[in-house]
Design a protein around this motif. Structure first.
Motif, short mmCIF file in Angstrom:
data_model
loop_
_atom_site.label_atom_id
_atom_site.label_comp_id
_atom_site.label_asym_id
_atom_site.label_seq_id
_atom_site.Cartn_x
_atom_site.Cartn_y
_atom_site.Cartn_z
N GLU A 86 9.21 -25.05 115.15
CA GLU A 86 10.54 -25.98 115.62
C GLU A 86 11.61 -25.49 114.63
O GLU A 86 13.00 -25.56 115.21
CB GLU A 86 10.14 -27.44 115.23
CG GLU A 86 9.16 -27.81 115.85
CD GLU A 86 7.66 -27.43 115.54
OE1 GLU A 86 7.40 -27.07 114.44
OE2 GLU A 86 6.91 -27.70 116.02
N ALA A 87 11.49 -25.16 113.50
CA ALA A 87 12.72 -24.50 112.54
C ALA A 87 13.24 -23.34 113.09
O ALA A 87 14.62 -23.31 113.33
CB ALA A 87 12.34 -24.49 111.11
N VAL A 88 12.78 -22.35 113.69
CA VAL A 88 13.27 -21.24 114.26
C VAL A 88 14.23 -21.59 115.69
O VAL A 88 15.16 -21.13 115.85
CB VAL A 88 12.49 -20.15 114.61
CG1 VAL A 88 11.57 -20.32 115.63
CG2 VAL A 88 13.24 -18.87 114.61
N ILE A 89 13.51 -22.51 116.50
CA ILE A 89 14.21 -22.75 117.39
C ILE A 89 15.57 -23.77 117.14
O ILE A 89 16.40 -23.42 117.84
CB ILE A 89 13.49 -23.92 118.42
CG1 ILE A 89 12.16 -23.07 119.16
CG2 ILE A 89 14.12 -24.70 119.36
CD1 ILE A 89 11.18 -23.95 119.79
N ASP A 90 15.51 -24.43 116.06
CA ASP A 90 16.59 -24.99 115.73
C ASP A 90 17.59 -24.19 115.27
O ASP A 90 18.83 -24.20 115.62
CB ASP A 90 16.33 -26.01 114.41
CG ASP A 90 15.57 -27.53 114.92
OD1 ASP A 90 15.76 -27.75 116.10
OD2 ASP A 90 15.18 -28.10 114.02
N ILE A 91 17.38 -23.31 114.74
CA ILE A 91 18.30 -22.20 113.99
C ILE A 91 18.88 -21.51 115.21
O ILE A 91 20.10 -21.41 115.32
CB ILE A 91 17.71 -21.01 113.32
CG1 ILE A 91 17.02 -21.50 111.84
CG2 ILE A 91 18.36 -19.80 113.05
CD1 ILE A 91 16.14 -20.71 111.16
N VAL A 92 18.18 -21.03 116.32
CA VAL A 92 18.95 -19.92 117.39
C VAL A 92 19.57 -21.11 118.37
O VAL A 92 20.44 -20.43 119.07
CB VAL A 92 17.76 -19.26 117.94
CG1 VAL A 92 17.12 -18.21 117.19
CG2 VAL A 92 16.66 -20.02 118.99
N THR A 93 19.11 -22.12 118.47
CA THR A 93 19.84 -23.06 119.32
C THR A 93 21.33 -23.61 118.93
O THR A 93 21.87 -24.34 119.70
CB THR A 93 19.15 -24.27 119.95
OG1 THR A 93 18.72 -25.09 119.10
CG2 THR A 93 17.84 -23.76 120.95
N GLU A 94 21.55 -23.60 117.64
CA GLU A 94 22.62 -24.21 117.09
C GLU A 94 23.41 -23.00 116.48
O GLU A 94 23.26 -22.94 115.14
CB GLU A 94 22.27 -25.34 116.08
CG GLU A 94 21.88 -26.50 117.04
CD GLU A 94 22.09 -27.70 116.12
OE1 GLU A 94 22.49 -27.62 115.18
OE2 GLU A 94 21.28 -28.94 116.43
N LYS A 95 24.10 -22.17 117.21
CA LYS A 95 24.70 -20.94 116.48
C LYS A 95 25.64 -21.81 115.48
O LYS A 95 26.80 -22.42 115.98
CB LYS A 95 25.33 -20.27 117.78
CG LYS A 95 25.80 -18.82 117.11
CD LYS A 95 26.19 -18.03 118.42
CE LYS A 95 26.54 -16.74 118.03
NZ LYS A 95 26.88 -15.96 119.11
N TRP A 96 25.60 -21.15 114.37
CA TRP A 96 26.87 -21.74 113.31
C TRP A 96 26.62 -23.23 113.33
O TRP A 96 27.91 -23.94 113.29
CB TRP A 96 28.02 -21.13 113.46
CG TRP A 96 27.97 -19.74 113.17
CD1 TRP A 96 27.70 -18.96 112.20
CD2 TRP A 96 28.52 -18.67 114.41
NE1 TRP A 96 27.77 -17.54 112.37
CE2 TRP A 96 28.26 -17.25 113.65
CE3 TRP A 96 28.77 -18.68 115.80
CZ2 TRP A 96 28.34 -16.28 114.42
CZ3 TRP A 96 28.78 -17.60 116.34
CH2 TRP A 96 28.63 -16.35 115.88
N GLY A 97 25.76 -23.95 113.63
CA GLY A 97 25.66 -25.36 113.55
C GLY A 97 26.35 -25.88 114.86
O GLY A 97 26.24 -27.33 114.72
N ASP A 98 26.58 -25.14 115.73
CA ASP A 98 27.28 -25.82 116.90
C ASP A 98 26.27 -25.63 118.20
O ASP A 98 25.91 -24.67 118.55
CB ASP A 98 28.54 -24.97 117.32
CG ASP A 98 29.32 -25.51 118.42
OD1 ASP A 98 28.65 -26.44 119.17
OD2 ASP A 98 30.27 -25.09 118.99
N PRO A 99 25.63 -26.88 118.64
CA PRO A 99 24.85 -27.04 119.48
C PRO A 99 25.22 -26.39 121.13
O PRO A 99 24.40 -26.08 121.93
CB PRO A 99 24.28 -28.43 119.74
CG PRO A 99 25.31 -29.09 119.04
CD PRO A 99 26.16 -28.21 118.07
N ALA A 100 26.50 -26.35 121.29
CA ALA A 100 27.26 -26.01 122.40
C ALA A 100 27.14 -24.28 122.35
O ALA A 100 27.32 -23.86 123.39
CB ALA A 100 28.59 -26.27 122.50
N CYS A 101 26.92 -23.71 121.31
CA CYS A 101 26.42 -22.07 121.32
C CYS A 101 25.15 -21.76 121.14
O CYS A 101 24.29 -22.75 121.02
CB CYS A 101 27.29 -21.54 120.36
SG CYS A 101 29.31 -21.99 120.31
N GLY A 102 24.98 -20.69 120.94
CA GLY A 102 23.49 -20.14 120.80
C GLY A 102 22.63 -20.01 121.78
O GLY A 102 22.92 -20.10 123.04
#
Length: 89
Positions: free
Chosen positions: A33-49
Motif C-alpha cells: 500500500e505504501a509503495v502504491i501511494d508513493i508512485v501514484t502521487e508524484k511529488w504529492g500530486d495525485p494528478a501526476c505519477g
C-alpha cells in the motif's frame, strides 16, 4: 561490517513490467500500500505519477506508448515528458 536482510515492496507496471519511474528511480516501501501511494502521487500530486486502475492494475508514468496514455487519460491524468508543459482548452 554488519548487515541485515531487509524486505520491501517495489511497484511494477502491469503493462510493461518496469519498476522505475520516468526519472529512473525505483520506489520501494515496507508495504504494498505504501509503495502504491508513493508512485501514484508524484511529488504529492495525485494528478501526476502512476495510475492505479479501478480493477487494480498499476500503470507507470511512461509517455511514449499509446496503451499507457490511454489508461492515464481514462483516469483523468495527463502525463507529459515535460514537467513545464501547459495545455489550454
Amino acid at each position: 561490517m554488519a548487515t541485515r536482510q531487509v524486505t520491501c515492496f517495489a511497484a511494477v507496471c502491469d503493462l510493461c513490467g518496469t519498476s522505475q519511474t520516468s526519472e529512473g528511480f525505483e520506489p520501494h516501501a515496507p508495504t504494498a500500500e505504501a509503495v502504491i501511494d508513493i508512485v501514484t502521487e508524484k511529488w504529492g500530486d495525485p494528478a501526476c505519477g502512476w495510475t492505479e486502475t479501478a480493477d487494480g492494475r498499476l500503470v507507470c508514468d511512461t509517455v511514449d506508448d499509446e496503451a499507457h496514455r490511454t489508461v492515464h487519460e481514462e483516469a483523468g491524468k495527463t502525463i507529459s515528458a515535460c514537467a513545464m508543459s501547459v495545455s489550454y482548452s
